[in-house]
Every structure is written in C-alpha cells, then in structure tokens.
Scaffold this motif. Sequence first.
Motif, mmCIF file in Angstrom:
data_model
loop_
_atom_site.group_PDB
_atom_site.id
_atom_site.type_symbol
_atom_site.label_atom_id
_atom_site.label_comp_id
_atom_site.label_asym_id
_atom_site.label_seq_id
_atom_site.Cartn_x
_atom_site.Cartn_y
_atom_site.Cartn_z
ATOM 1 N N MET A 182 -8.127 -11.363 -6.517
ATOM 2 C CA MET A 182 -8.225 -9.928 -6.815
ATOM 3 C C MET A 182 -8.055 -9.652 -8.309
ATOM 4 O O MET A 182 -8.688 -8.762 -8.856
ATOM 5 N N ASN A 183 -7.197 -10.428 -8.977
ATOM 6 C CA ASN A 183 -7.003 -10.215 -10.413
ATOM 7 C C ASN A 183 -8.297 -10.415 -11.190
ATOM 8 O O ASN A 183 -8.585 -9.691 -12.146
ATOM 9 N N ASP A 184 -9.076 -11.443 -10.785
ATOM 10 C CA ASP A 184 -10.366 -11.656 -11.435
ATOM 11 C C ASP A 184 -11.291 -10.472 -11.192
ATOM 12 O O ASP A 184 -12.023 -10.041 -12.094
ATOM 13 N N ASP A 185 -11.279 -9.937 -9.975
ATOM 14 C CA ASP A 185 -12.106 -8.769 -9.651
ATOM 15 C C ASP A 185 -11.728 -7.585 -10.531
ATOM 16 O O ASP A 185 -12.596 -6.839 -10.999
ATOM 17 N N ILE A 186 -10.438 -7.384 -10.741
ATOM 18 C CA ILE A 186 -9.975 -6.248 -11.549
ATOM 19 C C ILE A 186 -10.534 -6.339 -12.963
ATOM 20 O O ILE A 186 -11.022 -5.346 -13.519
ATOM 21 N N GLY A 187 -10.481 -7.516 -13.558
ATOM 22 C CA GLY A 187 -11.013 -7.683 -14.907
ATOM 23 C C GLY A 187 -12.502 -7.399 -14.970
ATOM 24 O O GLY A 187 -12.988 -6.747 -15.906
ATOM 25 N N VAL A 188 -13.247 -7.872 -13.982
ATOM 26 C CA VAL A 188 -14.695 -7.648 -13.954
ATOM 27 C C VAL A 188 -14.999 -6.157 -13.824
ATOM 28 O O VAL A 188 -15.884 -5.621 -14.513
ATOM 29 N N VAL A 189 -14.280 -5.463 -12.947
ATOM 30 C CA VAL A 189 -14.514 -4.031 -12.732
ATOM 31 C C VAL A 189 -14.191 -3.236 -13.992
ATOM 32 O O VAL A 189 -14.938 -2.326 -14.384
ATOM 33 N N LYS A 190 -13.096 -3.553 -14.640
ATOM 34 C CA LYS A 190 -12.729 -2.827 -15.861
ATOM 35 C C LYS A 190 -13.776 -3.022 -16.952
ATOM 36 O O LYS A 190 -14.161 -2.068 -17.638
ATOM 37 N N GLU A 191 -14.237 -4.243 -17.126
ATOM 38 C CA GLU A 191 -15.269 -4.501 -18.136
ATOM 39 C C GLU A 191 -16.561 -3.767 -17.783
ATOM 40 O O GLU A 191 -17.237 -3.216 -18.660
ATOM 41 N N SER A 192 -16.906 -3.758 -16.503
ATOM 42 C CA SER A 192 -18.129 -3.087 -16.065
ATOM 43 C C SER A 192 -18.063 -1.585 -16.328
ATOM 44 O O SER A 192 -19.024 -0.988 -16.834
ATOM 45 N N LEU A 193 -16.919 -0.968 -16.018
ATOM 46 C CA LEU A 193 -16.781 0.470 -16.240
ATOM 47 C C LEU A 193 -16.800 0.796 -17.731
ATOM 48 O O LEU A 193 -17.371 1.808 -18.157
ATOM 49 N N VAL B 228 -19.725 7.062 0.009
ATOM 50 C CA VAL B 228 -19.368 7.277 -1.397
ATOM 51 C C VAL B 228 -19.369 5.953 -2.159
ATOM 52 O O VAL B 228 -19.858 5.869 -3.292
ATOM 53 N N GLY B 229 -18.843 4.906 -1.542
ATOM 54 C CA GLY B 229 -18.803 3.605 -2.193
ATOM 55 C C GLY B 229 -20.193 3.070 -2.497
ATOM 56 O O GLY B 229 -20.443 2.531 -3.594
ATOM 57 N N GLU B 230 -21.107 3.213 -1.543
ATOM 58 C CA GLU B 230 -22.470 2.740 -1.771
ATOM 59 C C GLU B 230 -23.127 3.477 -2.932
ATOM 60 O O GLU B 230 -23.791 2.868 -3.780
ATOM 61 N N SER B 231 -22.932 4.795 -2.997
ATOM 62 C CA SER B 231 -23.546 5.578 -4.073
ATOM 63 C C SER B 231 -22.882 5.294 -5.415
ATOM 64 O O SER B 231 -23.544 5.270 -6.463
ATOM 65 N N LEU B 232 -21.587 5.082 -5.409
ATOM 66 C CA LEU B 232 -20.879 4.775 -6.653
ATOM 67 C C LEU B 232 -21.370 3.454 -7.235
ATOM 68 O O LEU B 232 -21.687 3.353 -8.435
ATOM 69 N N ARG C 72 -17.326 -4.157 -4.921
ATOM 70 C CA ARG C 72 -17.236 -3.926 -3.470
ATOM 71 C C ARG C 72 -15.840 -4.258 -2.949
ATOM 72 O O ARG C 72 -15.294 -3.535 -2.115
ATOM 73 N N ARG C 73 -15.267 -5.342 -3.429
ATOM 74 C CA ARG C 73 -13.926 -5.701 -2.941
ATOM 75 C C ARG C 73 -12.877 -4.721 -3.423
ATOM 76 O O ARG C 73 -11.994 -4.310 -2.658
ATOM 77 N N VAL C 74 -12.947 -4.344 -4.698
ATOM 78 C CA VAL C 74 -11.963 -3.404 -5.233
ATOM 79 C C VAL C 74 -12.103 -2.043 -4.550
ATOM 80 O O VAL C 74 -11.102 -1.418 -4.168
ATOM 81 N N TYR C 75 -13.328 -1.571 -4.380
ATOM 82 C CA TYR C 75 -13.512 -0.272 -3.736
ATOM 83 C C TYR C 75 -13.043 -0.312 -2.283
ATOM 84 O O TYR C 75 -12.444 0.651 -1.790
ATOM 85 N N ALA C 76 -13.295 -1.403 -1.585
ATOM 86 C CA ALA C 76 -12.882 -1.509 -0.183
ATOM 87 C C ALA C 76 -11.365 -1.358 -0.051
ATOM 88 O O ALA C 76 -10.872 -0.670 0.859
ATOM 89 N N GLU D 32 -9.610 1.803 1.806
ATOM 90 C CA GLU D 32 -8.706 1.530 2.927
ATOM 91 C C GLU D 32 -7.338 2.174 2.691
ATOM 92 O O GLU D 32 -6.733 2.733 3.617
ATOM 93 N N THR D 33 -6.862 2.130 1.462
ATOM 94 C CA THR D 33 -5.570 2.728 1.144
ATOM 95 C C THR D 33 -5.628 4.246 1.272
ATOM 96 O O THR D 33 -4.697 4.875 1.789
ATOM 97 N N MET D 34 -6.719 4.860 0.818
ATOM 98 C CA MET D 34 -6.857 6.311 0.936
ATOM 99 C C MET D 34 -6.946 6.753 2.395
ATOM 100 O O MET D 34 -6.311 7.738 2.795
ATOM 101 N N THR D 35 -7.708 6.025 3.191
ATOM 102 C CA THR D 35 -7.800 6.405 4.610
ATOM 103 C C THR D 35 -6.458 6.215 5.309
ATOM 104 O O THR D 35 -6.106 6.996 6.203
ATOM 105 N N ARG D 36 -5.701 5.207 4.888
ATOM 106 C CA ARG D 36 -4.373 5.024 5.462
ATOM 107 C C ARG D 36 -3.493 6.236 5.161
ATOM 108 O O ARG D 36 -2.746 6.713 6.016
ATOM 109 N N GLY D 37 -3.575 6.749 3.933
ATOM 110 C CA GLY D 37 -2.816 7.939 3.584
ATOM 111 C C GLY D 37 -3.243 9.142 4.398
ATOM 112 O O GLY D 37 -2.401 9.938 4.841
ATOM 113 N N ALA D 38 -4.548 9.278 4.618
ATOM 114 C CA ALA D 38 -5.048 10.404 5.424
ATOM 115 C C ALA D 38 -4.575 10.289 6.868
ATOM 116 O O ALA D 38 -4.154 11.279 7.485
#
Length: 442
Positions: free
Chosen positions: A1-12, A92-96, A117-121, A125-131
């Motif tokens: 997951m840490n590798d995913d975080i770095g990739v997502v931050k660079e992409s954004l 929303v995830g697909e469109s994002l 996809r992994r980070v958004y999932a 999941e965390t947001m739906t858990r809160g809901a």
Amino acid sequence: MNDDIGVVKESLERVRRRSGHVVRYFYAHLFTHHPRLRPLFPADMGDQYERLFSALVHVVNQLGHPGLPAHLERLGRDHRKFQIADADYTAVGESLIAAIRFHSAHSWSIRTETAWRRVYAVAAETMTRGAHRSAAENEPAWWDATVVSHRLHGGHTAVIRAITSAPFPCLPGQYASVEHPELPGVWRPYSLAGRPDRDGVLEFHVGRVADGLLSTALCDRTRPGRILRVGAASGSALAPPPGTDAVTLIAAGTGWAPVKAVLDELLTRSPAPRVSVDVVARGESHYYDGGYLLDLIEAHPSVTAGWWYQRRGEGQGRAAERLRLHLATRQNWSAETVYLCGPAMFVQETAELLHELGLPAGSLVRDPLPATVKQRGYVSHAEQFIDPPPVNWIDPDARTRALEFPQEAADPAPARQARPEAAAAQITAARHRAHPGIRAVG
C-alpha cells in the motif's frame, strides 16, 4: 500500500495545474454514464468543481496518516445527507480514475491505474463503513430544523435560530452543513452558536457573500416557519478541556458563532476559568451580537472583553493591526490557552503572532486552514484563459468559512444589536462607564 500511496500522490501532482479540466471531465463522465446521479448535485454546479478537487487533494495528502480513516468515516456519515448509495461510490471511482487518466497524457500506466484503484477502494470502503455505522446508530441522514427567529443585522449578517425535529447531538465549537429548500443539493457549513444540548435550539450566524447562493437565501428569503435541512455536527475545534485556568477567545466576523458557544461552555464550569474575549469588526455597526457579550460580562466579572473596529476613513485591516499590537503587550502567553476563529488570513497571521509571543503550539485551538492548490509548471495564456487559476480549495475538516466571507470583510466581528445603531458613540461611552473591563478601541 505504501508504494501505491507514492504513485497516487505523484499522479495527482502531475494533473494539479489542470485541475479545472479534470473535475469538469469527471462530472461529464459521471453524468453521462450514470445520469441517475445528476439530481443528487446542485443545478448550478459553480464551486462544486472546486469542492471535489479540494476533497481529493486533502485525502491524497493525508494518505498514510493515522487519522485518515476516522476522517473518511466522518465523510461517509456526512454524505448520507446526499442520499448516496453504496453502488454510487463505485460509479464515482470509475469516473474519477477516467478523468485523471485522460489528463495524465503519457505518464499513465497500468501501475498507476492499479494504485489508484486500490487506494480508492480502501477509501470508499471506509466511507461506506462510516455511513453504515451512522445508520445502525439511528442517526438521521439530516435533521429538519424549523426556523423560530430570524434577525438580519445591517443587511450583512443573519442570526438564525431553529428547532430540530429530533435531538441534535453536538459540542460547543462544532459546525453543521445547512441546505435551504430553494436550493436543493447546495449545502454549506456554518458554525453553531447555540447550545442545542441544553435548550434544543440551533443558532447560526450567516455572513452575506456577494453572489453567494445560499448565504443570500438565508439572509433574505428565510423567515420563521421555514424548514431547513441540517447535516450532522462535525469539527474538532472544541472548547479547551476542563481544568484550563486562563483562556483567551479571539473572534473575527461570524467566527464569533463558535466562540460564543465555547464561551458559554466555559462559564458553566466550576470554577470558571479567567476568560478574555477579543472581537474584531469593520466598524461598530458590524457588532451584530455584542449585546449578548455585554450581558454576559455583567453576570460574570471574571470575563473581560475588547472590541476592535475600523475607524472612519481607515484602510481595511487596521482594526486587526491594533488587536495584534494589544496582544503583543500582554505577558505570560506560555500559561494561556487561545481559541481563535475567523477568516483564514486573519487566523493564520494571528496564530503566527501568538506563537512568536510564546504561546505553545498545543495551546492554540483553531480550525484547520483551507489548503491552497498552487499552479505548477508552465501554463500557457490560452490555458489561463480557458481554465483560470484555482481559488483556495476547501479542507473538508474545516468549517470552510473562507468561501462564505466577502473579500471586503476580511476582519469583521460581532456587534451590540440591542443598542440603537444611531447612538454608536454614546454606546462606547456607556460601555466604559458601566463595564470598565471592556476595551472599546475604535
């Protein structure tokens, strides 16, 4: 997951300078592929574009932070008021991802898409858990609140009191989002000045914003009997903990609302702490709620207060400058706790001054400030014209009051509505005679 975080931050980071295009593509993709979701959004999207990318920037910046899951659960709880279903998060995830992929040109790869996809999932999941948790606890998606009083002060600030259809849990210093029936889907956060836990009444202070849809409706088209929708209370800028001996409360503009709630909470404690209150306004006529503070001082001698307002003919910001000079003359900030609320620039400059004067970082209570998305790299004149530089993005954890402040009112604060406005000079003299602890420093 840490590798995913770095990739997502660079992409954004690579698409930040074209964020306006990204969010417009996102909504076009979402509404084209899922037209059933369009009614969940305001008819006039306006700053909805900014709000989306703001939330995205905030979440991505906090990836890996231990407090992010709790923040996402709160977001999921809060999004129940939009009537969002679990399946909508997938859409929303697909469109994002489609929007970021489209604007990433040659930098997009299978690795990048997999990371998003992994980070958004995980986030979804965390947001739906809160809901789900909120629903399981029988918390309403929103509360219907019937307006019982509406006072518009000077045409610029409305004080609205409303009673909810069910108990409304909140803490002093928190805020809640409000929707007006004339503007379905348009929600804005406002701080709570009342104590619904005690009397069942919510009190909101609304500053008029030029061309602001909701603030205009709340100021001009809200009367007793009108039913508003109110989202769940949020916010971490709470009253200093019990046992705090000395507290300074500093408010500018409708930042008086949470300060008022916190002040009321402090004075219910036994023993009550020593409290100093400083409020800043553009002029004496802008003290829309000063009568409350005067009455409170009469009942509580341990409270002192100062009014700091702009003198006739002065430039903007002079009242705040005099406040800062006053703060610089005070001693022993190391033993003080400060609660600070107001426009973002005022809060930032005042906080920096207080820390320079010796206030420990842990002794300052304030809202998180809006994050700023800066243009990165070269942007052509054509791009600047088609897609102007973005404004300050919204920090979802903040009250986001900056978007509801007129630019010209960068340092306003509460007033003495109970006195005749035509006798401002007499009021100031009367304050000095009746309350020697009050500094009315125009």
